[in-house]
Structure formats: C-alpha cells, structure tokens
Motif scaffolding. Structure first.
Motif, PDB file in Angstrom:
ATOM      1  N   LEU A 195      16.941 -44.776 -16.923  1.00 57.23           N
ATOM      2  CA  LEU A 195      16.232 -44.249 -15.756  1.00 57.23           C
ATOM      3  C   LEU A 195      16.436 -42.728 -15.611  1.00 57.23           C
ATOM      4  O   LEU A 195      15.488 -41.983 -15.333  1.00 57.23           O
ATOM      5  CB  LEU A 195      16.822 -45.009 -14.576  1.00 57.23           C
ATOM      6  CG  LEU A 195      16.324 -44.916 -13.195  1.00 57.23           C
ATOM      7  CD1 LEU A 195      16.611 -46.257 -12.517  1.00 57.23           C
ATOM      8  CD2 LEU A 195      17.084 -43.832 -12.472  1.00 57.23           C
ATOM      9  N   ILE A 196      17.664 -42.278 -15.836  1.00 56.47           N
ATOM     10  CA  ILE A 196      17.951 -40.841 -15.722  1.00 56.47           C
ATOM     11  C   ILE A 196      17.204 -40.068 -16.809  1.00 56.47           C
ATOM     12  O   ILE A 196      16.602 -39.021 -16.545  1.00 56.47           O
ATOM     13  CB  ILE A 196      19.481 -40.594 -15.772  1.00 56.47           C
ATOM     14  CG1 ILE A 196      20.129 -41.112 -14.481  1.00 56.47           C
ATOM     15  CG2 ILE A 196      19.804 -39.120 -16.003  1.00 56.47           C
ATOM     16  CD1 ILE A 196      21.653 -41.179 -14.514  1.00 56.47           C
ATOM     17  N   LYS A 204      14.457 -40.880 -18.201  1.00 55.43           N
ATOM     18  CA  LYS A 204      13.035 -40.870 -17.856  1.00 55.43           C
ATOM     19  C   LYS A 204      12.755 -39.789 -16.820  1.00 55.43           C
ATOM     20  O   LYS A 204      11.770 -39.058 -16.909  1.00 55.43           O
ATOM     21  CB  LYS A 204      12.648 -42.249 -17.302  1.00 55.43           C
ATOM     22  CG  LYS A 204      11.168 -42.409 -17.072  1.00 55.43           C
ATOM     23  CD  LYS A 204      10.844 -43.818 -16.596  1.00 55.43           C
ATOM     24  CE  LYS A 204       9.399 -43.871 -16.121  1.00 55.43           C
ATOM     25  NZ  LYS A 204       9.143 -45.061 -15.303  1.00 55.43           N
ATOM     26  N   ARG A 205      13.651 -39.680 -15.835  1.00 60.22           N
ATOM     27  CA  ARG A 205      13.420 -38.700 -14.762  1.00 60.22           C
ATOM     28  C   ARG A 205      13.629 -37.276 -15.251  1.00 60.22           C
ATOM     29  O   ARG A 205      13.000 -36.343 -14.762  1.00 60.22           O
ATOM     30  CB  ARG A 205      14.308 -39.018 -13.563  1.00 60.22           C
ATOM     31  CG  ARG A 205      13.828 -40.310 -12.883  1.00 60.22           C
ATOM     32  CD  ARG A 205      14.633 -40.682 -11.665  1.00 60.22           C
ATOM     33  NE  ARG A 205      14.155 -41.962 -11.130  1.00 60.22           N
ATOM     34  CZ  ARG A 205      14.858 -42.763 -10.351  1.00 60.22           C
ATOM     35  NH1 ARG A 205      16.086 -42.435  -9.983  1.00 60.22           N
ATOM     36  NH2 ARG A 205      14.349 -43.899  -9.907  1.00 60.22           N
ATOM     37  N   VAL A 206      14.546 -37.103 -16.206  1.00 57.80           N
ATOM     38  CA  VAL A 206      14.763 -35.764 -16.765  1.00 57.80           C
ATOM     39  C   VAL A 206      13.643 -35.413 -17.744  1.00 57.80           C
ATOM     40  O   VAL A 206      13.242 -34.263 -17.857  1.00 57.80           O
ATOM     41  CB  VAL A 206      16.139 -35.694 -17.469  1.00 57.80           C
ATOM     42  CG1 VAL A 206      16.277 -34.425 -18.304  1.00 57.80           C
ATOM     43  CG2 VAL A 206      17.257 -35.764 -16.442  1.00 57.80           C
ATOM     44  N   ARG A 214      20.396 -29.716  -1.153  1.00 59.14           N
ATOM     45  CA  ARG A 214      19.062 -29.524  -1.728  1.00 59.14           C
ATOM     46  C   ARG A 214      17.980 -29.630  -0.650  1.00 59.14           C
ATOM     47  O   ARG A 214      17.085 -28.779  -0.607  1.00 59.14           O
ATOM     48  CB  ARG A 214      18.848 -30.543  -2.863  1.00 59.14           C
ATOM     49  CG  ARG A 214      17.705 -30.224  -3.799  1.00 59.14           C
ATOM     50  CD  ARG A 214      17.764 -31.064  -5.064  1.00 59.14           C
ATOM     51  NE  ARG A 214      18.837 -30.660  -5.927  1.00 59.14           N
ATOM     52  CZ  ARG A 214      19.890 -31.389  -6.252  1.00 59.14           C
ATOM     53  NH1 ARG A 214      20.019 -32.614  -5.797  1.00 59.14           N
ATOM     54  NH2 ARG A 214      20.822 -30.901  -7.039  1.00 59.14           N
ATOM     55  N   VAL A 224      25.562 -35.981 -10.376  1.00 62.23           N
ATOM     56  CA  VAL A 224      24.557 -36.273 -11.410  1.00 62.23           C
ATOM     57  C   VAL A 224      23.169 -35.793 -10.969  1.00 62.23           C
ATOM     58  O   VAL A 224      22.365 -35.360 -11.788  1.00 62.23           O
ATOM     59  CB  VAL A 224      24.557 -37.768 -11.793  1.00 62.23           C
ATOM     60  CG1 VAL A 224      23.478 -38.076 -12.823  1.00 62.23           C
ATOM     61  CG2 VAL A 224      25.930 -38.170 -12.344  1.00 62.23           C
ATOM     62  N   SER A 225      22.903 -35.822  -9.651  1.00 60.64           N
ATOM     63  CA  SER A 225      21.611 -35.290  -9.201  1.00 60.64           C
ATOM     64  C   SER A 225      21.512 -33.796  -9.517  1.00 60.64           C
ATOM     65  O   SER A 225      20.430 -33.299  -9.832  1.00 60.64           O
ATOM     66  CB  SER A 225      21.390 -35.550  -7.706  1.00 60.64           C
ATOM     67  OG  SER A 225      22.079 -34.623  -6.890  1.00 60.64           O
ATOM     68  N   VAL A 275      20.765 -33.618 -13.243  1.00 61.22           N
ATOM     69  CA  VAL A 275      19.332 -33.876 -13.475  1.00 61.22           C
ATOM     70  C   VAL A 275      18.514 -32.638 -13.121  1.00 61.22           C
ATOM     71  O   VAL A 275      17.641 -32.216 -13.883  1.00 61.22           O
ATOM     72  CB  VAL A 275      18.844 -35.104 -12.659  1.00 61.22           C
ATOM     73  CG1 VAL A 275      17.319 -35.231 -12.721  1.00 61.22           C
ATOM     74  CG2 VAL A 275      19.506 -36.382 -13.168  1.00 61.22           C
ATOM     75  N   ARG A 320      16.285 -30.454 -15.687  1.00 62.10           N
ATOM     76  CA  ARG A 320      14.852 -30.211 -15.504  1.00 62.10           C
ATOM     77  C   ARG A 320      14.541 -28.710 -15.476  1.00 62.10           C
ATOM     78  O   ARG A 320      13.400 -28.308 -15.702  1.00 62.10           O
ATOM     79  CB  ARG A 320      14.382 -30.810 -14.172  1.00 62.10           C
ATOM     80  CG  ARG A 320      14.236 -32.327 -14.155  1.00 62.10           C
ATOM     81  CD  ARG A 320      13.889 -32.785 -12.733  1.00 62.10           C
ATOM     82  NE  ARG A 320      13.468 -34.177 -12.681  1.00 62.10           N
ATOM     83  CZ  ARG A 320      13.060 -34.791 -11.566  1.00 62.10           C
ATOM     84  NH1 ARG A 320      13.030 -34.149 -10.415  1.00 62.10           N
ATOM     85  NH2 ARG A 320      12.686 -36.055 -11.592  1.00 62.10           N
ATOM     86  N   ARG A 347      15.356 -21.766 -16.436  1.00 63.83           N
ATOM     87  CA  ARG A 347      14.786 -21.289 -15.171  1.00 63.83           C
ATOM     88  C   ARG A 347      15.834 -21.362 -14.068  1.00 63.83           C
ATOM     89  O   ARG A 347      16.508 -22.370 -13.908  1.00 63.83           O
ATOM     90  CB  ARG A 347      13.592 -22.177 -14.801  1.00 63.83           C
ATOM     91  CG  ARG A 347      13.029 -21.967 -13.412  1.00 63.83           C
ATOM     92  CD  ARG A 347      11.760 -22.772 -13.211  1.00 63.83           C
ATOM     93  NE  ARG A 347      11.971 -24.221 -13.327  1.00 63.83           N
ATOM     94  CZ  ARG A 347      12.387 -24.992 -12.321  1.00 63.83           C
ATOM     95  NH1 ARG A 347      12.656 -24.468 -11.146  1.00 63.83           N
ATOM     96  NH2 ARG A 347      12.540 -26.294 -12.503  1.00 63.83           N
ATOM     97  N   ASN A 394      16.028 -20.912  -7.106  1.00 65.85           N
ATOM     98  CA  ASN A 394      16.363 -19.901  -6.114  1.00 65.85           C
ATOM     99  C   ASN A 394      17.178 -20.495  -4.957  1.00 65.85           C
ATOM    100  O   ASN A 394      16.649 -21.218  -4.141  1.00 65.85           O
ATOM    101  CB  ASN A 394      15.055 -19.285  -5.590  1.00 65.85           C
ATOM    102  CG  ASN A 394      15.311 -18.008  -4.815  1.00 65.85           C
ATOM    103  OD1 ASN A 394      16.399 -17.432  -4.898  1.00 65.85           O
ATOM    104  ND2 ASN A 394      14.327 -17.580  -4.052  1.00 65.85           N
TER     105      ASN A 394
END
Lengths: 401, 401
Positions: free
Chosen positions: B26-27, B29-31, B135, B306-307, B310, B314, B318, B321
C-alpha cells in the motif's frame, strides 16, 4: 502572479473572494507568489460589489484566457460544473471545487484527466466544509490501511438531531425552525434523507480505498423517522442519536451505509453538536484519528476552497498524486453487515421478544404503557430483518455503535 | 527504489520498520515507487530480529551512501540528532524526525538548510504522535490567520489527570501507577512539569506564525500541584482539568503558556481522555478545527514518521515550503494575559474575598470546613498576582477557559 477565476458568486463563491481579500498578504506569503482573482463567473449583476468589474457571464472568457491558471468552482449542480472542469483541465488549468455531487459522480475521471494534463483537481471543501480531511487522508494517513471511516457529515441533520435531543421537540418542529434560521433548505430532502451524507461518505470511501465507490450503491436512510419518543429512550440510556456516514472493511469485505446511529458518551463523535461535523478515521497502524470543525457555512467552506487554491498554486506544473482510480470498488451486500439494534415494539411482552431475539433487557419509559424498547445482540441486517418480520408491531429500530 | 535509513531502533524506530513492513504494498502504491529500509542505526545488536542484517553502528556509512535518500530519526537527545540532520541535509538527503526537542531548538535552521539543499526536513511525529496536525497546519490551513492554538499535547499528564478525575486518587498514587504501566517515565519531570508540552506548543506556535517561538520564552507550569481536592471542586462545578499548551494572538500581541486549565463540557477538548491528545486550532476564516487521536505509542507515532517518509519520497528533488523562519517571534509579557481563575483559600470569608476580587460566588465543598473556593472575573496574570498577594492563605489557583 497567479490568476484565479471563481465560478459562482453565491454563499461559498463570495466567501472565497472574501477569504482571499481579507488574508491576502498572508496567503501570498504562503504561496510564494501573488494570488489575484481575475474573474468571477455569475449570471447575475452585483452593482457596487467588490467583484463588479471582474464579473463575466461567459465561461469561455475564463477558460480561453491563458493567464488564468486556477479555477475555483462553487456553483452546485453537476452537468455544467462537469463541463467546466473538463474544459479547464484540457486548457491546462487546475480546478478546485466544493461540489460534492460533482466529485461523487465524476471525481475519478477528473482526477485522471488532471494527472494526464499535469494539473490538479482538488476538492477539500466537498466533505466536512472547513475541516481539513481530504488532504489529511490523501497526504498524511498514507502509511495506513484505512479500515473504517465514520462521520457526522451533514450539519443540517446534526443541528436537527441536537435540538431534538436537548429540547424534546419533534422532527417537524425543529425542521421548521432550522428552515427559518437558514440551516435547512426549503426542500430539505437532500439533507434529511441522507443523500448529502451519502455522497460525502462515498468520496471518503473512495479516498480510503483508492478505488471508486459509487454513491448509488450505498444504502441510505435519513432521519425523518426519528421521533421525540426515540430521544426519550436515548436520554434514558445515555445515548445520542447521530446521522452517520460509515465505511468499514471487515475480513476483506467493504461495507458502506448512511443511517441514524446511537452512540454513547465514550464515542469521540458523541459531543459533535449542532451544525458541527466530525470525521473519525481508523487506520491499521495509527488507530483512531478524528477531525472536527464547521461542516458548512460561508467562510469555513470558502477557507477549504482557498486551501485548494493555495495548494494548486504551490503545485503549478506538477500533479499532486491523489489515489482514487476509476476502477470500481464492489461493496459487499449490506445485509451481511453487523450491528446491534435498539428496537421499540408495541404490545409485546418480554417472552415474545426473547423467543425471537434471545435474552434482552426491557426498557420501559413509564409514561408510555403500550410499548417497550430493547437492545439486541450484534446481528446482521438480514438476521435482524428476519427477526423483525415475526412482529407486526415494531415501531422503529435504530442501529447502535 | 527509495532507500531509507532509520536512526534508533527503540520504540518508535522499530515501529517505523513495522509500519513499512506491514503496509509495504500500500505504501509503495501511494509513493509510486518501492520504499526499502536499507539501514537501521543502533549501537545495540538485535540477533534474530528482522533488521539483524541491516544494522549499522556508524552514521557515516548511512550519510555517505548515495543510494540513501531519506533518513528517519527516532533517537531522542539533541546534539547527535542535530549533527545527523545537518550532515544528512548537506548530503542531499531528506530528514524526518519524531524528535520534538530537536525541532523546538533547531527547527527553523534545519528547515532553512533543507530549503537551500532542495531536500526536506519533516517532523509530523514531533507533536501529537499519530495525529496529523503539522501537515494540516502547513498545507491545509494556509488561507487562515491562526489566532489561537490550544492543545492537550502530553499523553502522560492527560492520563494522570483523567484518572485523578475518575477515581478521586491523589497525584502521587496515579503517577506511580502510570509508571508501573509504562505510561510515565521513571523520571517523570519532562511530562509532569510541562516541559514536553512546552516544546510542542512552541513548535505549533512557530508554524502558526511562520516565525521562531523559542520554547524557553514560554511560561510553563506542570500538574504536580493539582490535588484530589481540586478535582472535588472541579466535579462539583462540572469542569475538567487538563494540561493545556496555549498560543493566542490578542490585538496583535502573541501569548504562549503551558498550564493546567479547567474547561466545561462544551469545550471540544473536554472529552479527550487518558493518553489521547487533542489540538484545537482557531483560524480567522475557518473558525475552530480540532484534531484528535493517539498522542503517543509505538505504531501511531511511527505512522506519523512514515507519513513524512512518504511525503519526502513523493517530493524527491523538490522542497516542500514550510513557513517557519529563523526570525524570532517576540512573545508578549504573560503578565498581561487574561484568564478567569478558580481559587481555593483557607480561613477567609466572603467579605474579605469580595473586597479584593469583587462579587464572587462562594463554593463550599461541605466536607472541608476551613476553606472555600471561588471563581474570579477575567483578569490579567498581573492583576491576579496582586490580588492574591493580599491573602496569605491561598491554597491553589487554576486558570479557567
């Protein structure tokens, strides 16, 4: 300079203009560029209003202007916003919307189109008004398998239920007042029948699973059958009645439903009152997290739209990965979903009830002598329906979490 | 392939490994790429453990490996993590940390360095454990002037206060039990004196204002003076006692404080019990939003780390900011900050109290006959201190929100 167009100058659209004008300096600092509203699309005139000179009536003026890079929509309806979104994305512009009908129906397609065109389709305001919930699920809860989402997703019905609980009034009286106060529409069907909550839980379920959950597949019950007598039982039991949008993964099966649910005071959503919304998300690693705030209202909802504008502005030239594919998620048959039920039944004695439902505790309101209430063990919707059919005098039943 | 190194294989560090291993597919896939843990840094050996073959004892192995692009730190302490972060960033690697001391002390400098090196310094897990709050403030509440932040930021003290409230036990008894259960450290000072909450509210205040709020400037009171008798009054008044980290903007002045506060049941943080955390953020447009969840614990905190991994994955190439400059925010003198106060005083009568505090309602516990309690009007810390000094028999005072 980032040029923005706002589609629709109603409550939310005018809020978007107000938020950007009020916090202009701060927003520009956070974007790292100047955000300017170049156009507002509305068929009406607003003489003397701040947007008087930037009003346009023809969407093509906006979509054909290469200077416009972000379009924020707050119009409602589906067909015209859908056309607007497709044209905007094809023209290389990001599209931010508060329109839950649009997202619930066409979200996956528009997300895919945005990806192909290297722009963004964003929809923070479509669920939970001002509450940050779409972005936290998509960008913060990324390590987690989201196994459950439970939300109070509609402010109007939560207001009605809160007032019924506090005042002992009946549904029609409180609905009338909510309408007079502007908390409920003249035609309240979308709210009170749960259709609004249904679209919102469909969007959250799609985000949670990364696939498309069709709102039309979700069993939806509203609050119109909840009565003042139900609240007398709820008060006696120390429970609160809420309209929940629910998504749950159980043993690899996916269930979704909208219905009134009774919860006790240990539930994190117990104290979400009046027009507030709250969304509980359960991850297999993080456990329960909850997001709470104003689920509707001009400035909160506009703040969420502007947060999308800021994100789109920060991401110009780059697509933000939203995992919600157009592959359909097959929901399991809701008849297999398990709950406990609170039941009110007329002229039935304990023995008759227990011969069908097993041991229960009979709840007697005292003031009403021809009915009793009881709470079942956990059972599937199907098993409950079968049991219920053995009585011809069930007054109501409400699920319990 | 995204290669990650984990610094520290204690509770949170091993949780990071567990989260990535459990939700690997799952991770990834999201990355949109494969996340692989290449190294774990720890001075200890873990024979038979899943990380046995990737353990290293020398940080230079990690920082000099060009294949490693993200370093996740869960070590604690300041000096060594600070060196690790600087070296990582200089070597073009992103650094994700759960270390609140590091962020509170060196956050703005490390954010700036990350920006200059086009990598990221991320710290979601440093406040509120698994709760997404850093975040959401940085990426969702961007349209808003954040005028107030109130948080239950420390699970240990919230556990102690919750148990004292429910059981009527005294502080020492509950602290002892919390220690036995592993909810409190053998040396509980950082928690019970409010130092931990102080660092966390400093981080949130810095994010809210975009400037650097030095934790050493924040007036900090812990919970060690709260007694079982205080809770008898609180129960009588329908109030709850919480340790709050607070940040507030009033007429252009900024205040920050950590202290016990009494709140009533209409406050959104009233029902945040036990080791849970809750953070209320007030924006000038969005109004109140609240974030709730597990403020500590292995997997929730690891999920937040872990968030960040991720997000860093991603965002390779970059910089995200984060507006928290190294320009210092001058906090206003806390003596100007206004609150109401609950006061307990020994052997004083209503006339003596009212001659100093004005009209008050006297609260009598009944069971204790040589003291009374009362609640003041809203007054500054300074005015309260002056009034209090006229009595030589004040037992305690707790602020009320």
């Amino acid at each position: 300079m980032i040029n923005v167009a706002v589609l629709g100058y109603g409550t939310v659209g005018s809020g978007v203009v107000e938020v950007i004008n009020t916090n202009n300096e701060l927003i520009n600092k956070r974007v790292g560029d100047t955000v300017k509203i170049k156009y507002v699309l509305d068929l009406r005139d607003f003489p003397g209003d701040v947007v008087e000179n930037i009003l346009v009536k023809d969407y093509d003026v906006i979509v054909n202007d290469p200077e416009v890079s972000i379009i924020a929509e707050a119009m409602g309806g589906i067909d015209f916003p859908y056309e607007c979104a497709k044209k905007a994305i094809a023209a290389g512009k990001s599209y931010c919307t508060s329109n839950k009908e649009l997202v619930a129906k066409h979200g996956p397609e528009l997300i895919k189109l945005a990806k192909e065109n290297n722009v963004n389709f964003l929809f923070e305001a479509s669920v939970g008004g001002g509450i940050p919930v779409i972005r936290p699920i998509n960008e913060s809860l990324t390590p987690d398998d989201i196994v459950e989402v439970v939300g109070i997703l509609n402010g109007t019905t939560n207001y009605i239920l809160s007032k019924m609980a506090k005042e002992g009034s009946d549904f029609d009286t409180v609905l009338k007042r909510a309408q007079d106060l502007g908390y409920a529409e003249r035609n309240p069907e979308a709210d009170v029948e749960g259709y609004d909550a249904c679209r919102k839980i469909a969007i959250l379920s799609s985000l949670a699973t990364g696939k498309y959950v069709n709102f039309e597949d979700i069993k939806t019950e509203g609050i119109t059958k909840i009565t003042d007598v139900d609240f007398k039982y709820a008060n006696l039991l120390g429970l609160s009645v809420k309209l929940f949008g629910r998504f749950k993964k159980v043993d690899g099966k996916y269930f979704a439903m909208v219905s009134p649910v009774m919860i006790d005071k240990t539930h994190p959503l117990y104290s979400v009152e009046d027009v507030k919304n709250g969304i509980l998300v359960r991850g297999n690693m993080v456990g329960d997290v909850m997001f709470y705030g104003s689920g509707a209202g001009k400035l909160p909802t506009a703040s969420a739209v502007v947060s999308d504008i800021v994100e789109a502005a920060r991401a110009i030239g780059r697509n933000i990965n939203i995992i919600m594919s157009d592959e359909k998620l097959e929901l399991s048959d809701i008849s297999e979903f398990e709950s406990r039920f609170f039941v009110r039944v007329k002229n039935a004695d304990k023995d008759a009830i227990e011969s069908v439902f097993g041991d229960v505790e009979i709840i007697n309101l005292g003031e009403i002598d021809d009915e009793v209430g009881f709470i079942t063990r956990s059972m599937t919707e199907k098993a409950f329906a079968e049991a219920e059919s053995k009585f011809d005098n069930v007054i109501t039943r409400i699920r319990i979490m």
